[in-house]
Scaffold this motif. Structure first.
Motif, PDB file in Angstrom:
ATOM      1  N   ASN A  12       0.826  -1.077  -0.076  1.00  0.00           N
ATOM      2  CA  ASN A  12      -0.090  -0.202   0.241  1.00  0.00           C
ATOM      3  C   ASN A  12       0.914   1.213  -0.006  1.00  0.00           C
ATOM      4  N   PRO A  13       1.016   2.181  -1.043  1.00  0.00           N
ATOM      5  CA  PRO A  13       1.812   3.218  -1.234  1.00  0.00           C
ATOM      6  C   PRO A  13       1.471   4.373   0.014  1.00  0.00           C
ATOM      7  N   ASN A  14       0.265   4.370   0.324  1.00  0.00           N
ATOM      8  CA  ASN A  14      -0.315   5.252   1.589  1.00  0.00           C
ATOM      9  C   ASN A  14       0.390   4.851   2.965  1.00  0.00           C
ATOM     10  N   ASP A  15       0.499   3.494   2.976  1.00  0.00           N
ATOM     11  CA  ASP A  15       0.800   2.856   4.370  1.00  0.00           C
ATOM     12  C   ASP A  15       1.879   1.703   4.013  1.00  0.00           C
ATOM     13  N   PRO A  16       3.234   2.076   3.814  1.00  0.00           N
ATOM     14  CA  PRO A  16       4.113   1.222   3.797  1.00  0.00           C
ATOM     15  C   PRO A  16       4.471   0.199   4.852  1.00  0.00           C
ATOM     16  N   THR A  17       3.929   0.445   6.018  1.00  0.00           N
ATOM     17  CA  THR A  17       4.146  -0.391   6.891  1.00  0.00           C
ATOM     18  C   THR A  17       2.846  -1.730   6.868  1.00  0.00           C
ATOM     19  N   ALA A  18       1.815  -1.086   6.208  1.00  0.00           N
ATOM     20  CA  ALA A  18       0.913  -2.282   5.968  1.00  0.00           C
ATOM     21  C   ALA A  18       1.593  -3.502   5.412  1.00  0.00           C
ATOM     22  N   PRO A  19       0.944  -4.764   5.555  1.00  0.00           N
ATOM     23  CA  PRO A  19       1.436  -5.917   4.872  1.00  0.00           C
ATOM     24  C   PRO A  19       0.783  -5.569   3.409  1.00  0.00           C
TER      25      PRO A  19
END
Length: 129
Positions: A12-19
């Protein structure tokens, strides 16, 4: 024949920490060039030769270029419409906007009714390597 697709993993480019998640991605299954399209059209219910069809398609490309470069929307009836769109950098005020801020351009195609109907009924099949 159904449209093939691959499975791709994307973050997810908006949440790089998301799997990352897995998505279907359309896979091209060959191509068709202008010459073979002309042969196919001439072999259908038409009385013109593939050379004649190819000449018309080549001229279509020329007039598309001319009209799109003049900023026109090219409407090809049931086939669809072509139009140029641009992307630019922002400016603080409207009077600071100029062509030098334009970063990129592209040609948008909006399909006509028949092509939109095809998209609603197309079948898909997972691509096996």
């Amino acid at each position: 024949m159904p449209v093939k697709y691959n499975v791709v993993e994307r973050k997810n480019p908006n949440d790089p920490t998301a799997p990352a998640k897995f998505y279907a991605s359309a896979k091209a299954d060959g191509d068709v060039n202008l010459k073979s399209l002309a042969k196919e059209i001439s072999g259908g219910s038409t009385t013109v030769s593939d050379t004649d069809v190819l000449a018309v398609l080549n001229d279509l490309i020329k007039v598309l270029n001319r009209h799109l470069s003049q900023g026109k929307i090219v409407k090809l009836g049931d086939f669809g419409n072509f139009q140029i769109s641009i992307s630019s950098e922002g400016a603080v005020t409207a009077d600071k906007v100029s062509s030098s801020l334009i970063k990129s351009n592209k040609i948008n195609f909006r399909p006509g009714a028949d092509l939109r109907d095809m998209l609603r009924t197309v079948k898909y099949e997972k691509y096996n390597k």
